[in-house]
Enzyme design. Structure first.
Site, PDB file in Angstrom:
ATOM      1  N   LYS A   5       1.233  -1.194   0.306  1.00 24.35           N
ATOM      2  CA  LYS A   5      -0.051  -0.184  -0.070  1.00 24.35           C
ATOM      3  C   LYS A   5       0.978   1.255   0.186  1.00 24.35           C
ATOM      4  O   LYS A   5       1.378   1.744   0.600  1.00 24.35           O
ATOM      5  CB  LYS A   5      -0.804  -0.098   1.450  1.00 24.35           C
ATOM      6  N   GLU A  18      10.451   0.372  10.159  1.00 25.46           N
ATOM      7  CA  GLU A  18      11.446   1.792   9.854  1.00 25.46           C
ATOM      8  C   GLU A  18      11.369   2.925  10.367  1.00 25.46           C
ATOM      9  O   GLU A  18       9.575   3.806   9.317  1.00 25.46           O
ATOM     10  CB  GLU A  18      11.280   2.119   8.408  1.00 25.46           C
ATOM     11  N   CYS A  74      14.454  10.902   6.470  1.00 29.26           N
ATOM     12  CA  CYS A  74      13.768   9.810   7.577  1.00 29.26           C
ATOM     13  C   CYS A  74      15.340  10.327   8.375  1.00 29.26           C
ATOM     14  O   CYS A  74      15.815  10.744   9.422  1.00 29.26           O
ATOM     15  CB  CYS A  74      13.568   8.715   7.849  1.00 29.26           C
ATOM     16  N   GLU A 120      10.311  15.341  14.680  1.00 29.76           N
ATOM     17  CA  GLU A 120      11.487  15.396  13.619  1.00 29.76           C
ATOM     18  C   GLU A 120       9.949  16.563  12.964  1.00 29.76           C
ATOM     19  O   GLU A 120       8.731  16.208  13.129  1.00 29.76           O
ATOM     20  CB  GLU A 120      10.819  14.231  13.243  1.00 29.76           C
TER      21      GLU A 120
HETATM   22  P1  NAD Z   1       2.666   8.182   7.798  1.00 33.86           P
HETATM   23  O1  NAD Z   1       2.310   7.216   9.132  1.00 33.86           O
HETATM   24  O2  NAD Z   1       1.770   9.251   8.206  1.00 33.86           O
HETATM   25  O3  NAD Z   1       1.760   7.427   6.405  1.00 33.86           O
HETATM   26  C1  NAD Z   1       2.626   6.083   6.025  1.00 33.86           C
HETATM   27  C2  NAD Z   1       2.308   5.169   5.533  1.00 33.86           C
HETATM   28  O4  NAD Z   1       0.763   4.294   6.276  1.00 33.86           O
HETATM   29  C3  NAD Z   1       0.803   6.198   4.228  1.00 33.86           C
HETATM   30  O5  NAD Z   1       0.705   4.914   3.629  1.00 33.86           O
HETATM   31  C4  NAD Z   1       0.171   6.150   4.774  1.00 33.86           C
HETATM   32  O6  NAD Z   1      -1.402   5.923   4.747  1.00 33.86           O
HETATM   33  C5  NAD Z   1       0.140   4.948   5.914  1.00 33.86           C
HETATM   34  N1  NAD Z   1      -1.056   4.995   7.212  1.00 33.86           N
HETATM   35  C6  NAD Z   1      -1.651   5.809   8.319  1.00 33.86           C
HETATM   36  N2  NAD Z   1      -2.236   5.227   9.110  1.00 33.86           N
HETATM   37  C7  NAD Z   1      -2.187   3.904   8.414  1.00 33.86           C
HETATM   38  C8  NAD Z   1      -2.648   3.123   9.552  1.00 33.86           C
HETATM   39  N3  NAD Z   1      -3.130   3.038  10.579  1.00 33.86           N
HETATM   40  N4  NAD Z   1      -2.460   1.957   9.788  1.00 33.86           N
HETATM   41  C9  NAD Z   1      -1.708   1.310   8.502  1.00 33.86           C
HETATM   42  N5  NAD Z   1      -1.491   2.357   7.749  1.00 33.86           N
HETATM   43  C10 NAD Z   1      -1.702   3.680   7.678  1.00 33.86           C
HETATM   44  O7  NAD Z   1       4.260   8.514   7.693  1.00 33.86           O
HETATM   45  P2  NAD Z   1       4.251   9.894   6.122  1.00 33.86           P
HETATM   46  O8  NAD Z   1       3.965  11.001   6.655  1.00 33.86           O
HETATM   47  O9  NAD Z   1       3.593   8.562   5.019  1.00 33.86           O
HETATM   48  O10 NAD Z   1       5.832   9.491   6.105  1.00 33.86           O
HETATM   49  C11 NAD Z   1       6.319  10.411   6.918  1.00 33.86           C
HETATM   50  C12 NAD Z   1       7.460   9.615   8.058  1.00 33.86           C
HETATM   51  O11 NAD Z   1       8.153   8.581   7.436  1.00 33.86           O
HETATM   52  C13 NAD Z   1       8.325  10.098   8.915  1.00 33.86           C
HETATM   53  O12 NAD Z   1       8.466  10.190   9.763  1.00 33.86           O
HETATM   54  C14 NAD Z   1       9.217   9.200   7.822  1.00 33.86           C
HETATM   55  O13 NAD Z   1      10.737   9.837   9.521  1.00 33.86           O
HETATM   56  C15 NAD Z   1       9.141   8.233   8.146  1.00 33.86           C
HETATM   57  N6  NAD Z   1       9.898   7.714   7.237  1.00 33.86           N
HETATM   58  C16 NAD Z   1      11.144   6.498   7.827  1.00 33.86           C
HETATM   59  C17 NAD Z   1      12.216   6.055   6.507  1.00 33.86           C
HETATM   60  C18 NAD Z   1      13.343   5.135   7.450  1.00 33.86           C
HETATM   61  O14 NAD Z   1      13.882   4.444   6.881  1.00 33.86           O
HETATM   62  N7  NAD Z   1      13.267   5.105   9.090  1.00 33.86           N
HETATM   63  C19 NAD Z   1      11.825   6.203   5.002  1.00 33.86           C
HETATM   64  C20 NAD Z   1      11.532   6.978   4.868  1.00 33.86           C
HETATM   65  C21 NAD Z   1      10.235   7.713   5.966  1.00 33.86           C
END
Ligand code: NAD
Length: 490
Positions: free
Chosen positions: A176, A251, A285, A384
């Protein structure tokens, strides 16, 4: 541009969910719509993945899977430029960055093609046992059906980091993508379709986190959850996984420190600091968003940093020469401006940027910002921001630098810069982070483990570690002695 879900080798509309707008961050305008998947679509996709796993895919050899992965890499390579341009429209990032990402995604498929082939050699390796009456061999078997959920900051690359090792291991998957950037993941499905990847092996369901992501995490036929995204969502996913004892890897976010000692070359430091925080508009991230600079060079370094930051060309990602594009969405734009406002209210000194550039009246653009000396407890220093915002603090001693760097609930990455390589390695060893860069920031290699400590996540992606996420380890132990065991039947 695709707009349907890819389930069981077919393009299908969402069962009930309708459509989601896809917005160009450089204009704020809707330019496309995609299917909003729901629980029913997730159920169809997971069942398809289960059938594919239980029939043939789970029994393929590593060599066969290596061929599929190479074919996927070839197919992506064939469409490399189009994919990069699509990524820019969807995510906003400057085109050269998107081209870099697509190249890395292709490299990731090729790398895991190689590891899939190596897996055949590692299969059934004997394990020496201290008791000669027994013989043991170790098997590496695919984990089953993987549910994979990714964020919007590197849409195709994050898909590659999840899909390539899963396929290499022999797992099947439902991915997804983020609702904000669904388009290149659908192109990945299209590539899988063109090469004739067996139906059900790779399924892509676009949709909201609540409507499509959450049902994926709850589905009883999913064996493994692999998630990249924010800490709050990661926590929800871990809770869902706990309910049905699913294997997970997470992650999550970061607030990574960049320590610069007084013997560092100032220009080299400025270059890597800029790269560490403004690449991808700071929506990284592992962005090194906390700069710790040794007091004696702070004034000189900060002056150069501000000077160079002001020269960064901001504009739409497809415009030649642009080095900083828009943030991904209105929501992210508002969130980052909110952090900047809170930083100002808390008394941190804004040295440059932090506002909409005068020449860009539409789209989600923010000038790269640098704050000096936010308080240790200020939200800017602790949380962050996930935007082009750098915070600077000064330190006196090596010990103090390490202590300040480690004083965070995150532990994804860190960077250290000094001409003294004994010092850099001493500091690197003390930093509580999964990734430490010495005299640089951000270079990432598919061969090396990626992931964080503390709230930054659980497990590692990439390299052999990424493959292990999708493998179960099995021991097969045989009794090979001619004599009876002789415990009950004496
Ligand atoms: P997010 O957590 O809002 O969303 C990530 C994904 O989770 C999306 O596809 C979203 O639709 C889905 N999601 C949201 N709520 C959910 C739920 N209740 N159940 C299942 N899935 C759900 O994060 P974002 O805003 O898309 O991304 C930014 C974050 O990602 C930042 O905190 C960043 O640090 C992190 N990130 C980490 C890495 C890493 O390798 N550690 C890499 C890239 C991004």
């Amino acid at each position: 541009m695709r707009d349907q879900l890819y389930i069981n080798g077919e393009w299908v509309g969402a069962d009930l969910g309708g459509l989601l707008d896809v917005i160009d961050p450089a204009t704020g305008q809707v330019f496309h719509r995609v299917a909003a998947g729901t629980e029913e679509d997730i159920d169809h996709a997971v069942r398809a993945a289960r059938r594919a796993f239980d029939s043939d895919w789970g029994k393929t050899s590593g060599a066969e899977r290596g061929q599929w992965l190479d074919a996927l890499a070839d197919e992506l390579q064939h469409h490399q430029q189009g994919l990069a341009e699509l990524e820019v429209r969807d995510n906003g990032k400057p085109l050269p960055e998107a081209q870099w990402d697509v190249g890395d995604a292709i490299g990731c498929f090729r790398y895991y093609a190689g590891l899939a082939r190596e897996l055949d050699q590692q299969q059934d390796q004997p394990l020496p046992l201290p008791d000669p009456r027994f013989r043991c061999r170790i098997r590496h078997e695919p984990i089953g059906v993987a549910g994979q959920i990714i964020p919007w900051n590197y849409p195709l690359l994050m898909a590659a980091w999840k899909v390539a090792p899963a396929l290499a291991a022999g797992a099947t998957l439902v991915l997804k993508p983020s609702e904000l950037t669904p388009l290149t993941a659908l192109e990945l499905a299209a590539a899988a379709d063109r090469i004739g990847l067996p139906a059900g092996v790779l399924n892509i369901v676009t949709g909201l986190g609540t409507d499509a992501g959450s049902p994926l995490t709850e589905h009883p036929a999913v064996d493994k959850l692999a998630f990249t995204g924010s800490v709050p969502t990661g926590s929800k996913i871990m809770t869902a996984a706990a309910r049905s004892i699913k294997n997970i890897s997470l992650e999550l976010g970061g607030k990574s420190a960049f320590i610069v000692f007084d013997d560092a070359d100032i220009d080299a430091a400025v270059e890597w600091i800029l790269f560490g925080i403004f690449w991808n508009q700071g929506q990284v991230c592992s962005a090194t968003s906390r700069l710790l600079v040794q007091e004696s060079i702070a004034a000189r370094l900060i002056e150069r940093l501000v000077e160079e930051t002001r020269k960064i060309t901001i504009g739409p990602g497809l415009q030649p020469g642009v080095l900083l594009g828009p943030l991904v969405s209105q929501g992210q734009y508002d969130k980052v401006l909110g952090y900047i406002d809170q930083g100002l209210a808390s008394g941190a000194r804004l040295l440059t940027g932090g506002q909409r550039p005068g020449h860009l009246q539409e789209g989600y653009f923010i000038q790269p910002a640098i704050f000096d000396e936010p308080g240790h407890n200020s939200i800017l220093w602790r949380e962050e921001v996930f935007g082009p915002v750098l915070c600077i603090k000064r330190f006196k001693t090596e010990e103090q630098a390490v202590q300040m760097a480690n004083a965070s609930r995150f532990g994804l990455a860190a960077a250290v810069m000094s001409a003294d390589l004994h010092r850099t390695s001493r500091v690197a060893n003390q930093l509580r982070a999964g990734i430490v860069w010495v005299n640089c920031s951000q270079p990432t290699f598919v061969e090396a483990p990626w992931g964080g400590m503390k709230h930054s996540g659980i497990g590692r992606e990439l390299g052999q570690w990424g493959l292990n996420n999708y493998l179960e380890t099995k021991q097969v132990t045989e009794y090979i002695d001619d004599r009876p065991w002789g415990w009950y039947l004496k």
